[in-house]
Scaffold this active site. Structure first.
Site, mmCIF file in Angstrom:
data_model
loop_
_atom_site.group_PDB
_atom_site.id
_atom_site.type_symbol
_atom_site.label_atom_id
_atom_site.label_comp_id
_atom_site.label_asym_id
_atom_site.label_seq_id
_atom_site.Cartn_x
_atom_site.Cartn_y
_atom_site.Cartn_z
ATOM 1 N N CYS A 73 0.869 -1.182 0.000
ATOM 2 C CA CYS A 73 0.000 0.000 0.000
ATOM 3 C C CYS A 73 0.903 1.228 0.000
ATOM 4 O O CYS A 73 1.477 1.577 1.036
ATOM 5 C CB CYS A 73 -0.896 -0.016 1.235
ATOM 6 S SG CYS A 73 -2.112 1.314 1.257
ATOM 7 N N ASN A 158 1.875 -5.902 -5.119
ATOM 8 C CA ASN A 158 0.463 -6.184 -5.382
ATOM 9 C C ASN A 158 0.260 -6.030 -6.886
ATOM 10 O O ASN A 158 1.006 -5.341 -7.556
ATOM 11 C CB ASN A 158 -0.444 -5.255 -4.567
ATOM 12 C CG ASN A 158 -0.189 -3.788 -4.888
ATOM 13 O OD1 ASN A 158 0.772 -3.422 -5.539
ATOM 14 N ND2 ASN A 158 -1.080 -2.923 -4.438
ATOM 15 N N HIS A 160 -0.999 -5.001 -10.622
ATOM 16 C CA HIS A 160 -1.564 -3.826 -11.302
ATOM 17 C C HIS A 160 -1.680 -4.066 -12.800
ATOM 18 O O HIS A 160 -0.751 -4.595 -13.420
ATOM 19 C CB HIS A 160 -0.690 -2.593 -11.058
ATOM 20 C CG HIS A 160 -0.822 -2.065 -9.662
ATOM 21 N ND1 HIS A 160 -1.742 -1.105 -9.310
ATOM 22 C CD2 HIS A 160 -0.161 -2.403 -8.526
ATOM 23 C CE1 HIS A 160 -1.637 -0.868 -8.013
ATOM 24 N NE2 HIS A 160 -0.701 -1.635 -7.506
ATOM 25 N N ASN A 191 -5.468 -4.549 -9.407
ATOM 26 C CA ASN A 191 -5.780 -3.115 -9.299
ATOM 27 C C ASN A 191 -5.680 -2.538 -10.707
ATOM 28 O O ASN A 191 -4.661 -2.763 -11.390
ATOM 29 C CB ASN A 191 -4.787 -2.443 -8.356
ATOM 30 C CG ASN A 191 -4.880 -3.018 -6.954
ATOM 31 O OD1 ASN A 191 -5.812 -2.749 -6.220
ATOM 32 N ND2 ASN A 191 -3.893 -3.841 -6.598
ATOM 33 N N GLU A 209 -9.526 -0.015 -7.511
ATOM 34 C CA GLU A 209 -8.725 -0.907 -6.666
ATOM 35 C C GLU A 209 -9.432 -2.233 -6.357
ATOM 36 O O GLU A 209 -10.624 -2.244 -6.047
ATOM 37 C CB GLU A 209 -8.374 -0.238 -5.335
ATOM 38 C CG GLU A 209 -7.355 0.866 -5.454
ATOM 39 C CD GLU A 209 -6.777 1.233 -4.105
ATOM 40 O OE1 GLU A 209 -6.788 0.385 -3.186
ATOM 41 O OE2 GLU A 209 -6.310 2.383 -3.967
ATOM 42 N N CYS A 218 -4.028 6.013 -5.498
ATOM 43 C CA CYS A 218 -3.449 4.697 -5.255
ATOM 44 C C CYS A 218 -1.944 4.827 -5.466
ATOM 45 O O CYS A 218 -1.500 5.087 -6.596
ATOM 46 C CB CYS A 218 -4.046 3.669 -6.215
ATOM 47 S SG CYS A 218 -3.398 1.997 -5.961
ATOM 48 N N GLY A 221 -0.501 2.136 -7.509
ATOM 49 C CA GLY A 221 -1.027 2.352 -8.861
ATOM 50 C C GLY A 221 -0.227 3.404 -9.611
ATOM 51 O O GLY A 221 0.047 3.273 -10.808
#
Ligand SMILES: N[C@H](CCC[C@H](N)C(=O)O)C(=O)O
Length: 273
Positions: A73, A158, A160, A191, A209, A218, A221
């Site tokens: 995050c 994460n 994307h 995402n 998201e 984000c 992002g």
């Protein structure tokens, strides 16, 4: 449970102090706390916990508004760093290693409300997202209800997907975002960022998201969009990514280098629930 409400350019968080006692509630309880009418309201829940990795000072956990966990995050880690600085346990202008669910990152508190973060190296290997693709590429064709769309795919810890679009106000994006986020080729979801390249130093971005829906910003992002467009040679090594909630500066000098993200972190209120 005491908590601190924070945000990173409008991507909002509840930060909980589990340094003495980790009290992870069930996913449905997290989702109830995330509800903006009957709970506190947040895009992600962030915990501060003792580090598991001995090379790191602290660990932070990340859960989405639906209660699902996330590996990283970006806006959140800036808020965790600002929170630790206000607690007096980390110093300004000092590199501090924090452990995220997807591994260590390095933060540097520039001011009480501004943090720069070494987010690690963008990972374009499809299987690491995971994304179903025969080989790594700078772009992929995704079949969306019979219509082919071009995406970039990268992990910042994460997953994307990044789509270049000519108009961020296109009403079709409202539906396209959730469809890509839930696309079957992303086994764990993704995402979904919609990027408009303004010039070689500026990207405008909106993100749908995984687990939280459309957010005002984000951080990962922004990192993902910059990395995908830099890999294609379309933007410079240092770019400003402008999201609905504000702007982040991303610096990445290509493969073999880690990516730095710099931006604000804001305290909103303290509470107990
Ligand atoms: N808002 C976060 C990203 C949360 C990612 C989460 N939606 C996931 O499931 O990966 C950020 O600033 O990077």
């Amino acid at each position: 449970m005491r908590f601190t409400k924070m945000h990173g350019i409008g991507n909002d968080f509840v930060v909980v102090d589990w340094r003495d006692d980790v009290k992870l509630p069930p996913a449905e309880r997290i989702a109830a706390l995330a509800d903006r009418h009957t709970g506190i309201g947040f895009d992600q829940l962030l915990s501060v916990e003792p580090a598991r990795d001995p090379s790191c000072d602290w660990y932070y956990g990340v859960w989405n508004a639906d209660g699902s966990p996330s590996g990283q995050c970006g806006n959140g880690v800036r808020c965790v760093a600002a929170w630790l600085y206000r607690e007096g346990v980390i110093a300004r202008d000092t590199d501090v290693r924090l452990e995220s669910p997807s591994g260590p990152v390095t933060v540097r508190v520039l001011a009480a409300d501004r943090v720069t973060v070494d987010m690690g190296e963008p990972d374009f290997t499809p299987s690491h997202l995971p994304f179903d693709a025969p080989q790594e590429a700078s772009s992929y064709m995704l079949d969306v209800d019979g219509t082919p769309v071009t995406i970039g795919a990268v992990s910042m810890g994460n997953p994307h997907a990044v789509l270049e679009v000519p108009d961020l106000g296109d009403p079709h994006l409202e539906n396209l975002g959730p469809v890509v986020t839930g696309h079957a080729r992303f086994a764990d979801g993704v995402n979904t960022g919609f990027a408009l390249r303004v010039d070689r130093k500026t990207i405008r971005l909106r993100v749908h998201e995984r687990g939280s829906g459309w957010t005002r910003a984000c951080g990962t992002g922004a990192c993902a969009a910059a990395a995908v467009l830099q890999r294609r040679g379309l933007v410079d090594a240092v770019v400003d990514v402008s999201l609905p909630g504000g702007t982040l500066t991303i610096e990445w000098h290509g493969p073999g280098h880690t990516l730095w993200m710099t931006g604000p972190a804001a305290f909103v209120f303290e509470g107990e629930i």
